[in-house]
Design a protein around this motif. Sequence first.
Motif, PDB file in Angstrom:
ATOM      1  N   CYS A   1      38.889  48.373  35.230  1.00 29.62           N
ATOM      2  CA  CYS A   1      39.804  48.428  34.087  1.00 29.62           C
ATOM      3  C   CYS A   1      38.984  48.309  32.810  1.00 29.62           C
ATOM      4  N   PHE A   2      39.128  49.278  31.942  1.00 29.46           N
ATOM      5  CA  PHE A   2      38.356  49.314  30.708  1.00 29.46           C
ATOM      6  C   PHE A   2      39.309  49.214  29.520  1.00 29.46           C
ATOM      7  N   VAL A   3      38.978  48.364  28.559  1.00 32.09           N
ATOM      8  CA  VAL A   3      39.820  48.163  27.389  1.00 32.09           C
ATOM      9  C   VAL A   3      39.159  48.837  26.190  1.00 32.09           C
ATOM     10  N   VAL A   4      39.932  49.678  25.513  1.00 31.53           N
ATOM     11  CA  VAL A   4      39.442  50.381  24.332  1.00 31.53           C
ATOM     12  C   VAL A   4      40.226  49.853  23.132  1.00 31.53           C
ATOM     13  N   PRO A   5      39.561  49.157  22.196  1.00 29.58           N
ATOM     14  CA  PRO A   5      40.272  48.625  21.022  1.00 29.58           C
ATOM     15  C   PRO A   5      40.847  49.749  20.155  1.00 29.58           C
TER      16      PRO A   5
ATOM     17  N   PRO B   1      32.240  53.519  39.806  1.00 26.92           N
ATOM     18  CA  PRO B   1      31.783  53.192  41.157  1.00 26.92           C
ATOM     19  C   PRO B   1      32.865  53.365  42.212  1.00 26.92           C
ATOM     20  N   GLN B   2      32.508  53.998  43.329  1.00 30.47           N
ATOM     21  CA  GLN B   2      33.431  54.168  44.452  1.00 30.47           C
ATOM     22  C   GLN B   2      33.792  52.817  45.065  1.00 30.47           C
ATOM     23  N   SER B   3      32.923  51.813  44.931  1.00 26.01           N
ATOM     24  CA  SER B   3      33.186  50.513  45.533  1.00 26.01           C
ATOM     25  C   SER B   3      34.462  49.883  45.001  1.00 26.01           C
ATOM     26  N   ALA B   4      34.963  50.390  43.901  1.00 25.33           N
ATOM     27  CA  ALA B   4      36.172  49.819  43.318  1.00 25.33           C
ATOM     28  C   ALA B   4      37.396  50.064  44.181  1.00 25.33           C
TER      29      ALA B   4
ATOM     30  N   ALA C   1      30.707  52.668  29.407  1.00 24.83           N
ATOM     31  CA  ALA C   1      29.260  52.435  29.341  1.00 24.83           C
ATOM     32  C   ALA C   1      28.926  50.969  29.063  1.00 24.83           C
ATOM     33  N   ARG C   2      29.777  50.276  28.308  1.00 24.51           N
ATOM     34  CA  ARG C   2      29.538  48.865  27.974  1.00 24.51           C
ATOM     35  C   ARG C   2      29.954  47.906  29.085  1.00 24.51           C
ATOM     36  N   ALA C   3      30.789  48.354  30.023  1.00 24.69           N
ATOM     37  CA  ALA C   3      31.383  47.475  31.034  1.00 24.69           C
ATOM     38  C   ALA C   3      30.410  47.173  32.175  1.00 24.69           C
ATOM     39  N   PRO C   4      30.668  46.073  32.884  1.00 27.04           N
ATOM     40  CA  PRO C   4      29.867  45.774  34.078  1.00 27.04           C
ATOM     41  C   PRO C   4      29.985  46.906  35.101  1.00 27.04           C
ATOM     42  N   ALA C   5      29.012  46.992  35.987  1.00 23.62           N
ATOM     43  CA  ALA C   5      28.905  48.114  36.926  1.00 23.62           C
ATOM     44  C   ALA C   5      30.117  48.314  37.818  1.00 23.62           C
TER      45      ALA C   5
END
Length: 173
Positions: free
Chosen positions: A131-135, A8-11, A123-127
């Motif tokens: 910051c996305f965490v990949v185990p 999202p651009q809103s970030a 894909a699993r994260a909120p809209a």
Amino acid sequence: MPQTLAVPQSAIRASDAPTTRSRDSDHGLEDGKLKDTQEMSEPRPGTWDMDDQYGPVVASYTRAEFIQDGALFEIPPKLASDAGFEVPLLITAAAQGEFVAGTDGGEDERLRTVLSAVARAVARAPANEVCFVVPAEDLPTTQASTGVDRLLAITEPGDTGELVMTLMLPHEM
């Protein structure tokens, strides 16, 4: 055709930046007491003067300079697109060494695995997540693996304000 992932651009809207204080306030103090944050000046619409918050810039290091120095690597747009990303992707040298590098010729396949894992995390994260965490268990290991437990994917503005995503190790944030 893979699903296209757009962050999202809103970030990165200027209106999401922290509020600033006027220079004549003493960091929110008035007569030795902290002012109510409601009384502090709001940023001008569409702007955020970092000098008001942090003082003048004393040094800067652009993303392009990081790439030129070998601290960041651009992920080929075709690989990013194949994984469903519309934004430019970069990976730090440390993350590339941890999850992609090797001498066995399998770098492209490991990079595809990393990008697939990042796409699943997005894909699993909120809209509105940035910051996305990949185990690590979702990621390939390399001969130089040090046992890092996760990869971070951060969306942020690039050198000219364009949205980019950088893959990095936790200590690099």
